[in-house]
Design an enzyme around this catalytic site. Structure first.
Site, PDB file in Angstrom:
ATOM      1  N   TYR A   1       0.907  -1.161   0.113  1.00  0.00           N
ATOM      2  CA  TYR A   1       0.057   0.051  -0.130  1.00  0.00           C
ATOM      3  C   TYR A   1       0.992   1.224   0.052  1.00  0.00           C
ATOM      4  CZ  TYR A   1       1.259   0.452   5.233  1.00  0.00           C
ATOM      5  OH  TYR A   1       1.762   0.543   6.313  1.00  0.00           O
ATOM      6  N   CYS A   2       0.123   2.294  -0.483  1.00  0.00           N
ATOM      7  CA  CYS A   2       0.991   3.666  -0.376  1.00  0.00           C
ATOM      8  C   CYS A   2      -0.251   4.749  -0.246  1.00  0.00           C
ATOM      9  CB  CYS A   2       1.853   3.931  -1.718  1.00  0.00           C
ATOM     10  SG  CYS A   2       0.933   3.863  -3.295  1.00  0.00           S
ATOM     11  N   THR A   3       0.237   5.877  -0.343  1.00  0.00           N
ATOM     12  CA  THR A   3      -0.688   7.174  -0.029  1.00  0.00           C
ATOM     13  C   THR A   3      -1.957   7.233  -0.884  1.00  0.00           C
ATOM     14  OG1 THR A   3       1.303   8.617   0.458  1.00  0.00           O
ATOM     15  CG2 THR A   3      -0.814   9.700   0.346  1.00  0.00           C
TER      16      THR A   3
END
Length: 319
Positions: free
Chosen positions: A178-180
């Site tokens: 996951y990331c922003t």
């Protein structure tokens, strides 16, 4: 109460012919609308965060949707009390995100399975799953998913080598990342698939989407989400707020980021206002006594005041 401003976060992998010319025109369009923000353009697509009034941001979304290349672009919208940026920048880059690969990954051809917030939450609870944070270490330190792995990296381009060095830990597991907002995971998850990981999933729309999901409500997220604008930190978990950030100086719970006063260092670190003052806004003694210490200049401290604080600090550290 309705806020006067909005912040839009978005990206789109789509071929853009002559990206440099597009970037120049797009900058003019954004300035004409009165927007502030930061947008990256590459031949492979666009990635941006912009802020403005509700009217300005609505006009921008309409501008984008009227371009056939961006009709499917998803905008993540945050209400804000003021503009999140001071200026408007649109810059051309060879690629939107840099993994420093000799053979780059095209997310339109290869990427991990998309998981919506509910699917991602359920997958995280599976004991045969590992969750890898695809962001930088300082982003992780402010907030992350429960049980997520923190790669020891300072920038995204270091991630592939870290995975190669540690792949035996999770090669046979289901891997979630996951990331922003999702853009980094598009490439990173595709690279994981190419590296031979059998079951790779990514949080579609990133943490920003997860926090707004009405069913999941940010559950299993600890801390706040780091953002690259003046807000710095954004709440995600609507059910409970657990502070995971730790003050650089004393390890106490903290969610306030500052940059080291030494401009040659510029380390991002969590620090209370009290500790920032006590340590002259710097991460180390070498940075505290640097001739260009920005904290000292900003607070117009005299040499005598600096020496007094350093003496008190030395005494405190020795006790």
């Amino acid at each position: 109460m309705t806020q006067d401003y909005r912040v839009l976060l978005y990206y789109q992998y789509v071929p853009i012919e002559d990206g440099e010319s597009f970037a120049q025109k797009h900058l003019s369009d954004c300035k004409a609308l009165g927007l502030k923000g930061r947008i990256l353009v590459a031949d492979e697509g666009i990635n941006g965060t912009v802020s403005g009034t509700v009217e300005q941001t609505n006009a921008y979304m309409s501008l984008m949707k009227n371009d056939s290349r961006f009709t499917s672009t998803i905008f993540k919208i945050d209400e804000a009390k003021q503009n999140a940026f001071k200026k408007m920048h649109v810059r051309y880059r060879p690629e939107l995100v840099n993994l420093s690969l000799e053979d780059d990954v095209n997310p339109l051809e290869l990427t991990g399975a998309y998981l919506d917030p509910k699917e991602f939450r359920e997958a995280m609870l599976d004991e045969n799953t590992v969750v890898i944070d695809a962001r930088n270490d300082y982003e992780f330190d402010l907030g992350h998913f429960r049980g997520a792995i923190r790669p020891e990296i300072r920038s995204f381009r270091e991630l592939p080598q870290w995975i190669r060095d540690n792949k035996e830990q999770f090669m046979e597991k289901r891997v979630l990342t996951y990331c922003t907002g999702g853009i980094r995971c598009e490439k990173f998850s595709g690279w994981l698939v190419r590296e031979g990981f059998k079951d790779v999933g990514q949080l579609h729309g990133g943490i920003a989407t997860y926090g707004k999901d009405p069913e999941v409500q940010g559950d299993l997220w600890y801390g706040q989400m780091y953002v690259f604008d003046s807000r710095i930190a954004v709440p995600i978990n609507q059910k409970e707020h657990v502070i995971v950030g730790r003050d650089w100086f004393d390890g106490s719970p903290c969610e306030r980021y500052i940059n080291c006063g030494n401009p040659e260092c510029n380390r991002q670190m969590l620090a209370s206002k009290e500790n920032e003052a006590k340590y002259l806004g710097a991460c180390s003694h070498e940075c505290r006594v640097h001739p260009d210490n920005r904290y000292i200049k900003a607070h117009q401290l005299s040499n005598q005041e600096v020496q007094e604080r350093l003496a008190l600090l030395e005494k405190d550290l020795a006790s």
